[in-house]
Design an enzyme around this catalytic site. Structure first.
Site, PDB file in Angstrom:
ATOM      1  N   ASN A  64       0.837  -1.197   0.000  1.00  0.00           N
ATOM      2  CA  ASN A  64       0.000   0.000   0.000  1.00  0.00           C
ATOM      3  C   ASN A  64       0.877   1.254   0.000  1.00  0.00           C
ATOM      4  O   ASN A  64       2.039   1.194   0.395  1.00  0.00           O
ATOM      5  CB  ASN A  64      -0.910  -0.013   1.235  1.00  0.00           C
TER       6      ASN A  64
ATOM      7  N   HIS B 220      -9.785  -0.751  -2.177  1.00  0.00           N
ATOM      8  CA  HIS B 220     -10.345  -0.364  -0.883  1.00  0.00           C
ATOM      9  C   HIS B 220     -11.648   0.422  -1.004  1.00  0.00           C
ATOM     10  O   HIS B 220     -12.220   0.812   0.003  1.00  0.00           O
ATOM     11  CB  HIS B 220      -9.332   0.408  -0.029  1.00  0.00           C
TER      12      HIS B 220
ATOM     13  N   TYR C 236     -12.111   6.909   4.219  1.00  0.00           N
ATOM     14  CA  TYR C 236     -12.121   7.312   2.822  1.00  0.00           C
ATOM     15  C   TYR C 236     -13.289   8.246   2.507  1.00  0.00           C
ATOM     16  O   TYR C 236     -13.384   8.763   1.395  1.00  0.00           O
ATOM     17  CB  TYR C 236     -12.239   6.086   1.901  1.00  0.00           C
TER      18      TYR C 236
ATOM     19  N   HIS D 224      -6.687  -8.372  -0.899  1.00  0.00           N
ATOM     20  CA  HIS D 224      -7.608  -9.443  -0.512  1.00  0.00           C
ATOM     21  C   HIS D 224      -8.937  -8.905   0.018  1.00  0.00           C
ATOM     22  O   HIS D 224      -9.724  -9.662   0.569  1.00  0.00           O
ATOM     23  CB  HIS D 224      -6.957 -10.352   0.534  1.00  0.00           C
TER      24      HIS D 224
END
Length: 488
Positions: A149, A201, A258, A171
């Site tokens: 990341n 994500h 986010y 994943h």
């Protein structure tokens, strides 16, 4: 089959062991060579002992080498896997600590938000060094599998600027599908068929079928709200499902950072998170988890080594994509998964240059993505906010333009919901100065940033966050593990 796989950042011991055993579950791959490389000689030797034990215990011809010389490890490699964390836990602690001074409360901070953006600034110059080595010394046409990341930023830089055949792997989709299968009462996740598409994500289950039967929003909401565990652990995620009409791949804690709505007021944060585990929204949760995991591994290494002496159980091969991709490319056995690649029309309502995560099939001809997918407008809008931040962040990391970096952070959804432009400008200065040793592209900007900090009048606070837990000691971890075992 005999070929070479290089793993950069192999000192991520647990993850490297998983990838290694997964790959050896493929019968044709027992004669491959694994070349491990890491900056830490100590970590390298620990993981090499573990992998050597697996090889000898299973009487395999597999070869394992370990070196701190990256080019040596990459020489002749057909596949290069990256799971690096540039700056380690020291830099990561600043990714969490400094934004808290400005009221920005992150659970993970490794994708976007203030921490994820700075993480990308540290990673991208190193990713480009990897790509240079791959072009120069790896097998011609070598494939780069990036697990590190911030996924989208790293993959974006490797494809556009590194000029290497790259795929980003995560994943989150698999874990989200497992949750959905469980709440719907499936006997196995394999009963669930789905299309999941978006960006890493922030990927969305846009189509769901259980044993061929279409699953709609209302049924899924009811199933999650009736689940005794997920109804508490995934409150924010369920709220987004109700409003957007589709479920997100990402955990409650990740998703919360986010978006601009759930973590901007300290008194609101605790309504949406669950403290039973770090992944459900705890302040700095992944930093605490990573610190405890590292301490635990160092102390319990003999037990990890002992477990490596057990036979490889192919039935326990994980759902991490890497081994399945390699199997498909080398044997032609088709694999369906979700991959991070440049969009170029795969998702119709996201930009062509963005790194998207979407379904694809792998065989001898490579990774073949399903194109022409349109995601719901609300999902696209949320993804677009992150894509714009990612694009600016990548360009800032390449150019060393600190003003562009500040604009990227300013446009982050959560940062923008909490901090003023003046606060953002100072926060970025503070983070760049604190992490200067990992940010060579900003060397010329550091002196001026220090001068601005010395004269700044922006007030900060000493704040641990809305939901912080202390790092547990080894004795505490051991006692909790024993208690849990006894309860079971």
């Amino acid at each position: 089959m005999s070929f070479k796989i290089a793993i950069i950042g192999a000192g991520s011991v647990g993850f490297t062991k998983k990838l290694f055993t997964d790959i050896l579950c493929v019968p044709e791959f027992q004669d491959v060579e694994f070349a491990l490389t890491d900056m830490s000689e100590h970590n390298l030797q620990m993981i090499k002992q573990i992998l050597d034990t697996i090889v000898s215990s299973n009487k395999l011809p597999t070869r394992v080498t370990a070196t701190t010389n990256r080019r040596e490890a990459l020489t002749g490699a057909r596949y290069v896997i990256s799971c690096v964390r540039v700056g380690g836990l020291e830099a990561y602690a600043d990714d969490i600590r400094i934004p808290l001074k400005y009221g920005i409360d992150q659970c993970v901070g490794d994708t976007i938000c203030a921490g994820g953006i700075l993480y990308g600034q540290r990673n991208i110059p190193v990713i480009l060094d990897f790509c240079k080595d791959i072009r120069e010394v790896a097998e011609p046409g070598a494939k780069f599998l990036n697990y590190a990341n911030p996924m989208a930023m790293n993959t974006w830089a490797a494809i556009e600027y590194g000029k290497v055949d790259t795929v980003g792997l995560c994943h989150g989709v698999q874990h989200g599908a497992e949750q959905i299968a469980e709440v719907l009462g499936a006997k196995s996740p394999s009963e669930l068929d789905y299309i999941c598409s978006g960006i890493n994500h922030q990927t969305w289950f846009v189509d769901l079928k259980l044993n061929g039967r279409k699953i709609g929003k209302d049924e899924l909401v009811a199933a999650f709200e009736a689940h005794p565990v997920f109804s508490q652990q995934e409150k924010l995620r369920i709220d987004v499902l109700k409003r957007f009409g589709v479920y997100s791949t990402e955990s409650n804690g990740h998703l919360s950072e986010y978006l601009p709505w759930y973590r901007k007021r300290p008194d609101e944060i605790t309504k949406w998170i669950d403290m039973s585990d770090w992944i459900h929204g705890e302040t700095g949760g992944y930093l605490r988890h990573s610190t405890e995991t590292r301490n635990w591994f160092e102390t319990e290494f003999p037990q990890f080594l002992e477990s490596a002496s057990k036979p490889i159980d192919r039935a326990k091969r994980s759902n991490e994509h890497a081994s399945h991709i390699l199997e498909a490319l080398e044997t032609g056995r088709v694999y369906r998964g979700h991959f991070n690649l440049k969009n170029n029309g795969i998702i119709t309502n996201l930009p062509a240059d963005a790194i998207i995560e979407s379904p694809g099939f792998v065989d001898r001809f490579g990774i073949n993505m399903v194109s022409g997918i349109t995601i719901p407008e609300a999902c696209a809008a949320t993804c677009m906010a992150s894509i714009n931040v990612q694009r600016m962040s990548v360009h800032a990391a390449i150019s060393g333009d600190i003003d562009l970096l500040k604009l990227a952070v300013l446009h982050d959804p959560l940062v923008g919901a909490v901090a003023t432009p003046e606060e953002v400008w100072q926060m970025v200065d503070e983070m760049v100065v604190a992490q200067a040793r990992w940010l060579p592209q900003y060397a010329d900007a550091i002196p001026a940033a220090k001068e601005r900090l010395a004269k700044s009048t922006v007030k900060t606070r000493d704040w641990a966050g809305a939901a912080r837990r202390n790092v547990r000691s080894i004795d505490e971890l051991r006692a909790e593990k024993a208690a849990l075992k006894q309860a079971v």
